[in-house]
Design a protein around this motif. Structure first.
Motif, PDB file in Angstrom:
ATOM      1  N   ALA A 203       1.228  -1.165   0.124  1.00 43.40           N
ATOM      2  CA  ALA A 203       0.088  -0.243  -0.131  1.00 43.40           C
ATOM      3  C   ALA A 203       0.560   1.665  -0.068  1.00 43.40           C
ATOM      4  O   ALA A 203       0.723   2.601  -1.020  1.00 43.40           O
ATOM      5  CB  ALA A 203      -0.925  -0.157   1.358  1.00 43.40           C
ATOM      6  N   ARG A 204       1.833   1.549   1.025  1.00 44.89           N
ATOM      7  CA  ARG A 204       3.049   2.493   0.667  1.00 44.89           C
ATOM      8  C   ARG A 204       3.539   2.781  -0.706  1.00 44.89           C
ATOM      9  O   ARG A 204       4.016   3.863  -1.028  1.00 44.89           O
ATOM     10  CB  ARG A 204       3.766   2.622   2.072  1.00 44.89           C
ATOM     11  CG  ARG A 204       4.703   3.423   2.235  1.00 44.89           C
ATOM     12  CD  ARG A 204       5.670   3.088   3.273  1.00 44.89           C
ATOM     13  NE  ARG A 204       5.120   3.043   4.478  1.00 44.89           N
ATOM     14  CZ  ARG A 204       4.495   2.486   5.347  1.00 44.89           C
ATOM     15  NH1 ARG A 204       5.141   1.368   5.393  1.00 44.89           N
ATOM     16  NH2 ARG A 204       3.849   2.367   6.606  1.00 44.89           N
TER      17      ARG A 204
ATOM     18  N   ARG B  98       0.962   4.068  -2.991  1.00 44.74           N
ATOM     19  CA  ARG B  98       1.321   5.453  -2.684  1.00 44.74           C
ATOM     20  C   ARG B  98       2.300   6.840  -3.360  1.00 44.74           C
ATOM     21  O   ARG B  98       1.922   7.611  -3.782  1.00 44.74           O
ATOM     22  CB  ARG B  98       0.145   5.509  -1.336  1.00 44.74           C
ATOM     23  CG  ARG B  98      -0.201   7.170  -1.253  1.00 44.74           C
ATOM     24  CD  ARG B  98      -0.760   7.787  -0.349  1.00 44.74           C
ATOM     25  NE  ARG B  98      -0.387   7.069   1.380  1.00 44.74           N
ATOM     26  CZ  ARG B  98      -0.612   7.611   2.090  1.00 44.74           C
ATOM     27  NH1 ARG B  98      -2.055   8.068   2.478  1.00 44.74           N
ATOM     28  NH2 ARG B  98      -0.003   7.301   2.911  1.00 44.74           N
ATOM     29  N   ASP B  99       3.172   5.912  -2.765  1.00 45.98           N
ATOM     30  CA  ASP B  99       4.507   6.590  -2.845  1.00 45.98           C
ATOM     31  C   ASP B  99       4.757   6.567  -3.939  1.00 45.98           C
ATOM     32  O   ASP B  99       5.627   8.282  -4.744  1.00 45.98           O
ATOM     33  CB  ASP B  99       5.940   6.258  -1.847  1.00 45.98           C
ATOM     34  CG  ASP B  99       5.523   6.314  -0.546  1.00 45.98           C
ATOM     35  OD1 ASP B  99       4.322   7.228  -0.171  1.00 45.98           O
ATOM     36  OD2 ASP B  99       6.097   5.925   0.244  1.00 45.98           O
TER      37      ASP B  99
ATOM     38  N   PHE C  18      -1.189   4.293  -6.123  1.00 37.40           N
ATOM     39  CA  PHE C  18      -2.921   4.047  -5.833  1.00 37.40           C
ATOM     40  C   PHE C  18      -2.685   5.455  -5.171  1.00 37.40           C
ATOM     41  O   PHE C  18      -2.226   5.945  -5.211  1.00 37.40           O
ATOM     42  CB  PHE C  18      -2.461   2.616  -4.537  1.00 37.40           C
ATOM     43  CG  PHE C  18      -2.076   1.533  -5.185  1.00 37.40           C
ATOM     44  CD1 PHE C  18      -1.989   1.204  -6.571  1.00 37.40           C
ATOM     45  CD2 PHE C  18      -0.565   0.946  -3.500  1.00 37.40           C
ATOM     46  CE1 PHE C  18      -1.906  -0.443  -6.568  1.00 37.40           C
ATOM     47  CE2 PHE C  18      -0.891  -0.824  -4.174  1.00 37.40           C
ATOM     48  CZ  PHE C  18      -1.253  -0.960  -5.771  1.00 37.40           C
ATOM     49  N   HIS C  19      -3.677   5.779  -5.415  1.00 33.17           N
ATOM     50  CA  HIS C  19      -4.562   7.033  -4.469  1.00 33.17           C
ATOM     51  C   HIS C  19      -5.849   6.245  -3.793  1.00 33.17           C
ATOM     52  O   HIS C  19      -7.036   5.457  -3.515  1.00 33.17           O
ATOM     53  CB  HIS C  19      -5.647   7.600  -5.994  1.00 33.17           C
ATOM     54  CG  HIS C  19      -4.142   7.936  -6.605  1.00 33.17           C
ATOM     55  ND1 HIS C  19      -3.625   9.048  -6.663  1.00 33.17           N
ATOM     56  CD2 HIS C  19      -4.108   7.317  -8.236  1.00 33.17           C
ATOM     57  CE1 HIS C  19      -2.568   8.653  -8.160  1.00 33.17           C
ATOM     58  NE2 HIS C  19      -2.972   7.871  -9.163  1.00 33.17           N
ATOM     59  N   TYR C  20      -5.495   6.923  -2.329  1.00 39.84           N
ATOM     60  CA  TYR C  20      -6.788   6.290  -1.556  1.00 39.84           C
ATOM     61  C   TYR C  20      -6.647   6.910  -0.570  1.00 39.84           C
ATOM     62  O   TYR C  20      -5.382   8.139   0.202  1.00 39.84           O
ATOM     63  CB  TYR C  20      -6.206   4.904  -0.753  1.00 39.84           C
ATOM     64  CG  TYR C  20      -5.044   4.129  -0.399  1.00 39.84           C
ATOM     65  CD1 TYR C  20      -4.637   4.946   0.696  1.00 39.84           C
ATOM     66  CD2 TYR C  20      -3.773   3.708  -0.980  1.00 39.84           C
ATOM     67  CE1 TYR C  20      -3.496   4.518   1.168  1.00 39.84           C
ATOM     68  CE2 TYR C  20      -2.971   3.760  -0.874  1.00 39.84           C
ATOM     69  CZ  TYR C  20      -2.474   4.236   0.555  1.00 39.84           C
ATOM     70  OH  TYR C  20      -0.661   3.551   0.817  1.00 39.84           O
TER      71      TYR C  20
ATOM     72  N   ALA D  25      -1.096   4.445   5.156  1.00 41.42           N
ATOM     73  CA  ALA D  25      -1.114   2.691   4.300  1.00 41.42           C
ATOM     74  C   ALA D  25      -0.852   2.113   5.734  1.00 41.42           C
ATOM     75  O   ALA D  25      -1.283   0.993   4.941  1.00 41.42           O
ATOM     76  CB  ALA D  25       1.184   3.346   4.156  1.00 41.42           C
TER      77      ALA D  25
ATOM     78  N   LEU E  40      -8.502   1.361  -4.021  1.00 38.15           N
ATOM     79  CA  LEU E  40      -6.472   1.735  -3.930  1.00 38.15           C
ATOM     80  C   LEU E  40      -6.546   3.113  -5.203  1.00 38.15           C
ATOM     81  O   LEU E  40      -5.701   3.243  -5.829  1.00 38.15           O
ATOM     82  CB  LEU E  40      -5.506   0.481  -4.438  1.00 38.15           C
ATOM     83  CG  LEU E  40      -5.678  -0.181  -3.168  1.00 38.15           C
ATOM     84  CD1 LEU E  40      -4.626  -1.649  -3.772  1.00 38.15           C
ATOM     85  CD2 LEU E  40      -4.978   0.364  -2.395  1.00 38.15           C
TER      86      LEU E  40
END
Length: 209
Positions: free
Chosen positions: A138-139, A142-143, A147-149, A153, A189
């Protein structure tokens, strides 16, 4: 995470292989040495020779899972987040395809308070390694802007881990659930594909005959 291979086919490994299948289908408290010896075609004494107590067998099973999982994650070290997520989904699907088995972290957490203390310690380490891997995916996503949530994370990783773990249990009753869960996780996500015209049912896994 495919089972370890051993060309010698020694008795100890065969005991572990049978015990693993029983663990994932019945739970640790749902089988005895008699079930293993009956399938293996030996007396109970042969099982006790390798694993004097059932706790010894349980600890070795968990340690074997941890070794496999370590190899599994190390093999993904250079993958992007989307590919690692797909590998996570495939890992979940693989347990379902093997006679609708529950994943090891799922069965161990379900039975956690009834396990011997030594097994609880080993199981807690394994479950934390699984959760941490989900958080890392998850991390990374996004980093990397994939992913956009909302939220952290840590929270998203916990959602992914718990949803897929619980989904394997519920999929024993509802064969379409895993497909629905995977689609919804991708929606959370921010990477869900458009649904086909026939809807989420088209995303479900085939039911074994």
């Amino acid at each position: 995470m495919a089972p370890d291979t051993d060309p010698r086919g020694d008795t100890r490994k065969r005991i572990l292989d049978i015990a693993e299948t029983l663990l994932l289908t019945r739970g640790f408290n749902g089988f005895s040495y008699q079930a293993i010896s009956g399938e293996l075609g030996v007396k109970n004494a042969a099982i006790h020779y390798h694993f004097p107590h059932k706790t010894d067998l349980g600890i070795e099973l968990i340690q074997r899972y941890r070794r496999r999982f370590r190899r599994f994650t190390e093999a993904q070290a250079d993958l992007d987040a989307a590919s690692r997520l797909d590998a996570y989904f495939e890992l979940t699907d693989s347990y379902y395809r093997r006679h609708r088995q529950v994943c090891p972290s799922g069965i161990l957490s379900t039975e956690f308070h009834t396990l011997p203390c030594a097994m609880q310690d080993e199981a807690a380490l394994f479950i934390e390694e699984m959760r941490a891997w989900s958080v890392a995916i998850a991390r990374q996503g996004r980093d990397g802007g994939v992913f956009h949530y909302a939220g952290s994370a840590e929270a998203m990783g916990a959602v992914m881990f718990s949803a897929l773990q619980g989904g394997l249990q519920l999929a024993r009753v509802d064969a379409e659930l895993l497909g629905t869960l995977k689609y919804q996780l991708k929606t959370l996500l921010g990477i869900a594909p458009a649904l086909p015209e026939r809807g989420q049912q088209a995303l479900s896994l085939p039911v074994e005959g």
